[in-house]
Design a protein around this motif. Structure first.
Motif, PDB file in Angstrom:
ATOM      1  N   SER A  86      -6.724   1.083  16.009  1.00  0.00           N
ATOM      2  CA  SER A  86      -5.376   1.564  15.666  1.00  0.00           C
ATOM      3  C   SER A  86      -4.540   1.804  16.920  1.00  0.00           C
ATOM      4  CB  SER A  86      -5.451   2.870  14.879  1.00  0.00           C
ATOM      5  OG  SER A  86      -6.177   2.688  13.700  1.00  0.00           O
ATOM      6  N   GLN A  90      -1.028  -0.055  17.622  1.00  0.00           N
ATOM      7  CA  GLN A  90       0.236   0.677  17.763  1.00  0.00           C
ATOM      8  C   GLN A  90       0.866   0.421  19.135  1.00  0.00           C
ATOM      9  OE1 GLN A  90      -1.327   4.471  16.656  1.00  0.00           O
ATOM     10  NE2 GLN A  90      -1.211   4.015  14.485  1.00  0.00           N
ATOM     11  N   ASN A 125       0.808   0.592  11.417  1.00  0.00           N
ATOM     12  CA  ASN A 125      -0.492   1.198  11.116  1.00  0.00           C
ATOM     13  C   ASN A 125      -1.479   0.175  10.585  1.00  0.00           C
ATOM     14  OD1 ASN A 125       0.623   3.626  11.852  1.00  0.00           O
ATOM     15  ND2 ASN A 125       1.113   4.240   9.757  1.00  0.00           N
ATOM     16  N   LEU A 126      -2.756   0.489  10.773  1.00  0.00           N
ATOM     17  CA  LEU A 126      -3.834  -0.339  10.225  1.00  0.00           C
ATOM     18  C   LEU A 126      -4.509   0.416   9.071  1.00  0.00           C
ATOM     19  CD1 LEU A 126      -5.725  -1.734  13.363  1.00  0.00           C
ATOM     20  CD2 LEU A 126      -4.489  -3.069  11.656  1.00  0.00           C
ATOM     21  N   PRO A 127      -5.155  -0.302   8.161  1.00  0.00           N
ATOM     22  CA  PRO A 127      -5.894   0.386   7.081  1.00  0.00           C
ATOM     23  C   PRO A 127      -7.238   0.906   7.582  1.00  0.00           C
ATOM     24  CG  PRO A 127      -5.981  -1.981   6.777  1.00  0.00           C
ATOM     25  CD  PRO A 127      -5.154  -1.761   8.002  1.00  0.00           C
ATOM     26  N   ILE A 128      -7.175   1.731   8.627  1.00  0.00           N
ATOM     27  CA  ILE A 128      -8.395   2.195   9.297  1.00  0.00           C
ATOM     28  C   ILE A 128      -8.243   3.666   9.659  1.00  0.00           C
ATOM     29  CG2 ILE A 128      -9.617   2.071  11.529  1.00  0.00           C
ATOM     30  CD1 ILE A 128      -9.162  -0.932  11.484  1.00  0.00           C
ATOM     31  N   GLU A 129      -9.327   4.427   9.510  1.00  0.00           N
ATOM     32  CA  GLU A 129      -9.425   5.756  10.109  1.00  0.00           C
ATOM     33  C   GLU A 129     -10.625   5.759  11.044  1.00  0.00           C
ATOM     34  OE1 GLU A 129      -9.854   9.017   7.398  1.00  0.00           O
ATOM     35  OE2 GLU A 129      -7.729   9.078   6.897  1.00  0.00           O
ATOM     36  N   SER A 130     -10.482   6.413  12.192  1.00  0.00           N
ATOM     37  CA  SER A 130     -11.613   6.509  13.126  1.00  0.00           C
ATOM     38  C   SER A 130     -12.458   7.719  12.778  1.00  0.00           C
ATOM     39  CB  SER A 130     -11.102   6.620  14.557  1.00  0.00           C
ATOM     40  OG  SER A 130     -10.430   5.438  14.901  1.00  0.00           O
ATOM     41  N   MET A 159     -10.386   0.852   4.924  1.00  0.00           N
ATOM     42  CA  MET A 159     -10.080   1.434   3.622  1.00  0.00           C
ATOM     43  C   MET A 159     -10.909   0.840   2.485  1.00  0.00           C
ATOM     44  SD  MET A 159      -7.987   3.866   4.060  1.00  0.00           S
ATOM     45  CE  MET A 159      -7.090   4.253   2.584  1.00  0.00           C
ATOM     46  N   LEU A 215      -5.737  -8.657   6.730  1.00  0.00           N
ATOM     47  CA  LEU A 215      -5.009  -7.421   6.399  1.00  0.00           C
ATOM     48  C   LEU A 215      -4.233  -7.551   5.102  1.00  0.00           C
ATOM     49  CD1 LEU A 215      -3.752  -6.716  10.008  1.00  0.00           C
ATOM     50  CD2 LEU A 215      -5.433  -5.369   8.753  1.00  0.00           C
ATOM     51  N   PHE A 259      -5.004  -6.004   1.254  1.00  0.00           N
ATOM     52  CA  PHE A 259      -4.621  -4.706   0.701  1.00  0.00           C
ATOM     53  C   PHE A 259      -3.355  -4.791  -0.144  1.00  0.00           C
ATOM     54  CE2 PHE A 259      -7.456  -3.786   4.155  1.00  0.00           C
ATOM     55  CZ  PHE A 259      -8.348  -2.950   3.519  1.00  0.00           C
ATOM     56  N   GLU A 260      -2.366  -5.519   0.369  1.00  0.00           N
ATOM     57  CA  GLU A 260      -1.151  -5.632  -0.450  1.00  0.00           C
ATOM     58  C   GLU A 260      -1.387  -6.503  -1.686  1.00  0.00           C
ATOM     59  OE1 GLU A 260       1.769  -8.723   1.594  1.00  0.00           O
ATOM     60  OE2 GLU A 260       0.869  -7.373   3.060  1.00  0.00           O
ATOM     61  N   GLN A 283      -9.354  -6.044  -2.409  1.00  0.00           N
ATOM     62  CA  GLN A 283     -10.241  -5.356  -1.473  1.00  0.00           C
ATOM     63  C   GLN A 283     -11.661  -5.895  -1.580  1.00  0.00           C
ATOM     64  OE1 GLN A 283      -7.333  -3.990  -2.832  1.00  0.00           O
ATOM     65  NE2 GLN A 283      -8.140  -1.978  -3.304  1.00  0.00           N
ATOM     66  N   PRO A 342     -10.310   3.605  -2.225  1.00  0.00           N
ATOM     67  CA  PRO A 342      -9.565   3.636  -0.962  1.00  0.00           C
ATOM     68  C   PRO A 342      -9.680   4.957  -0.209  1.00  0.00           C
ATOM     69  CG  PRO A 342      -8.067   3.930  -2.787  1.00  0.00           C
ATOM     70  CD  PRO A 342      -9.436   3.770  -3.385  1.00  0.00           C
ATOM     71  N   LYS A 356     -13.752   7.597   4.422  1.00  0.00           N
ATOM     72  CA  LYS A 356     -14.966   8.359   4.699  1.00  0.00           C
ATOM     73  C   LYS A 356     -16.074   8.104   3.674  1.00  0.00           C
ATOM     74  CE  LYS A 356     -13.625  12.790   2.553  1.00  0.00           C
ATOM     75  NZ  LYS A 356     -12.276  12.427   2.087  1.00  0.00           N
TER      76      LYS A 356
END
Lengths: 86, 422
Positions: B242, B246, B252-257, B347, B400, B403-404, B408, B416, B419
């Motif tokens: 991400s 950026q 944004n990316l469909p990602i959480e660290s 996600m 990517l 998602f739209e 998935q 979605p 975690k």
């Protein structure tokens, strides 16, 4: 171990809480009018901030209320805890 | 580069081990490269190697902000398997496993790939239905899979907790025999050495801190070692995808660290011949024994996003409880080491190897908690994408846009929430 000060119950350790992720994501008023990409952005795209990050938590093993936390995602320091509409 | 061989080992035995040379060159950056791969982890190094090997491309650089093998390459539990079910994932991970099977020969470097079996315990009758479906799909698509009854399992791994009153009683196991473990450092060094031998520059301590774009193209990268121009640029920095995204002003990316922790105990005599997973219909825990004798294990990710390379204590407790519930005999072992790595949790739990809104930028990201096993195929298909400027059929949906479009690739069916894909 994070110690989170729930605005309603006081300080407890993190295992009492549930993580809700990024704050300020509100459901679009009229989803049917959105383009696919806008709906995709709402549902899936994340800021994923490195640094100070606003997020929501719920005191799931306590008062079960949601509230906001500003946390540094590098050091895990909690900067501020406050009620959701403030 | 000197080829490693039995003859070299013998010869160096006679000359006091003085015939060995540095295995790859620590290069200083040139002003300009045809292809720049950002990220000197296993995926980045493998990509550079396959670009040079499969496509005969020259003038390639790999930029690494620290030292190679110092990020998630050195922060995993080294499990390799291909028990994925969904279209795209199935072919991808099977290809990866096949590359692993020949990797030591391919790189002329012993990556210590040990096909010791991956034993996935199941803990309820419905878990067996679910898991049988997965393993039948594997069997029907050219992989290997076995169903072990409780009797067979007890014979093969006698010291698991088989008591009837455990919270998640063991009913049997689903087994992939070709799965196993490898030595993570050797994979990093092996790819680096082989890539360097084909002319790839590996540049360490070179952090990208700015992306200069013009007319939908990347012109150059600002790094801690100066400005470097690139014809094509590939991002392979899982954990920090991400941030770079950026930096290039792409949103944004469909990602959480998130953080994934792992643990090693003090070394003991041989106890566990397989990779054992306490999973289907139970908790989430995986364990194997390293060649040095330490038990290497891990469990869930920490439950909130973070870039801190240190784990939280509730997960330490959770993993320890899982360990003791499935292998009570290890309860008095001491932990020797414990670490946590920052991973891209996507996600839908699947990865991205795709083109991007910028014409000469390619993305390799979203490896969730399981990027190690994917390294060879990730490099293979990412190199293919960069060289040919189109995705291979196998990974054409790992983009990517899924998602739209609502396509998935959610192997776990968790929805979605990043975690939940751990």
């Amino acid at each position: 171990m994070l110690f989170i000060k729930c605005p309603y119950c006081g300080e407890r350790d993190e295992s009492e809480f549930h993580y809700g992720g990024e704050a300020d994501i509100s459901r679009p008023e009229e989803p049917s009018k959105l383009k696919d990409i806008e709906w995709g952005n709402y549902l899936f795209m994340k800021k994923n901030t490195k640094g100070i990050f606003s997020e929501i938590w719920s005191h799931s093993s306590g008062c079960r209320k949601w509230f906001r936390v500003d946390r540094n995602t590098v050091t895990n320091d909690i900067i501020r805890v406050y009620e959701i509409n403030k | 580069m000197k080829q490693f061989s039995t003859w070299q080992v013998l010869k160096n035995g006679f000359i006091n081990q003085k015939g060995w040379k540095r295995q790859w060159e620590d290069a200083a950056p040139k002003k300009n490269y045809d292809i720049i791969i950002v990220g000197g982890g296993l995926h980045g190094l493998a990509t550079a190697y396959y670009l040079a090997k499969n496509f005969k491309l020259k003038n390639i650089a790999v930029l690494e902000k620290n030292w190679i093998g110092g990020g998630n390459a050195g922060r995993n539990t080294t499990i390799i398997r291909s028990n994925y079910m969904l279209k795209g994932n199935r072919e991808f991970y099977e290809h990866s496993l096949k590359l692993w099977e020949n990797l030591s020969h391919e790189l002329n470097y012993n990556v210590m790939f040990s096909q010791r079996s991956h034993v996935s315990l199941y803990h309820s009758p419905s878990a067996i239905d679910n898991a049988s479906r997965r393993y039948n799909i594997m069997l029907n698509t050219g992989s290997d899979a076995e169903l072990w009854s409780l009797k067979t399992l007890k014979k093969k791994i006698p010291h698991l907790n088989y008591s009837d009153d455990s919270r998640f009683p063991i009913y049997g196991a689903l087994v992939q025999k070709r799965a196993g473990t490898a030595r993570h450092d050797a994979v990093a060094w092996g790819y680096a050495r082989a890539a360097n031998n084909l002319g790839v520059d590996i540049i360490q301590n070179c952090e990208v801190n700015g992306v200069i774009t013009k007319n939908n193209n990347i012109v150059s990268l600002n790094t801690s070692k100066g400005n470097i121009q690139g014809g094509k640029v590939g991002f392979a920095v899982a954990g920090h995808s991400s941030i770079l995204w950026q930096m290039a002003n792409l949103g944004n990316l469909p990602i959480e660290s998130h953080k994934l922790q792992a643990f090693v105990t003090e070394p003991i005599k041989p106890l566990l011949d397989q990779v054992v997973v306490f999973s289907v219909g139970g908790a989430h825990f995986y364990i194997s024994q390293s060649d040095k004798g330490g038990l290497v294990f891990g469990g869930d990710i920490d439950w909130y996003k973070s870039y801190a390379q240190k784990g939280n204590l509730p997960i330490v407790q959770d993993v320890a409880e899982c360990a003791i519930s499935v292998l009570p005999c290890i309860s008095r072992l001491k932990l020797l080491r414990h670490w946590s790595g920052v991973v891209d949790m996507s996600m839908d739990g699947s990865f991205f190897i795709c083109k991007t809104p910028l014409n000469n930028l390619y993305l390799n990201a979203g490896w969730n908690y399981g990027g190690f096993k994917a390294s060879p195929a990730s490099g293979w298909y990412f190199a293919d994408l960069i060289a040919n400027d189109r995705p291979n059929r196998v990974i054409q949906n790992h983009n990517l846009k899924r998602f739209e479009k609502g396509y998935q690739i959610d192997e776990r069916g968790a929805g979605p929430d990043p975690k939940l894909h751990g």
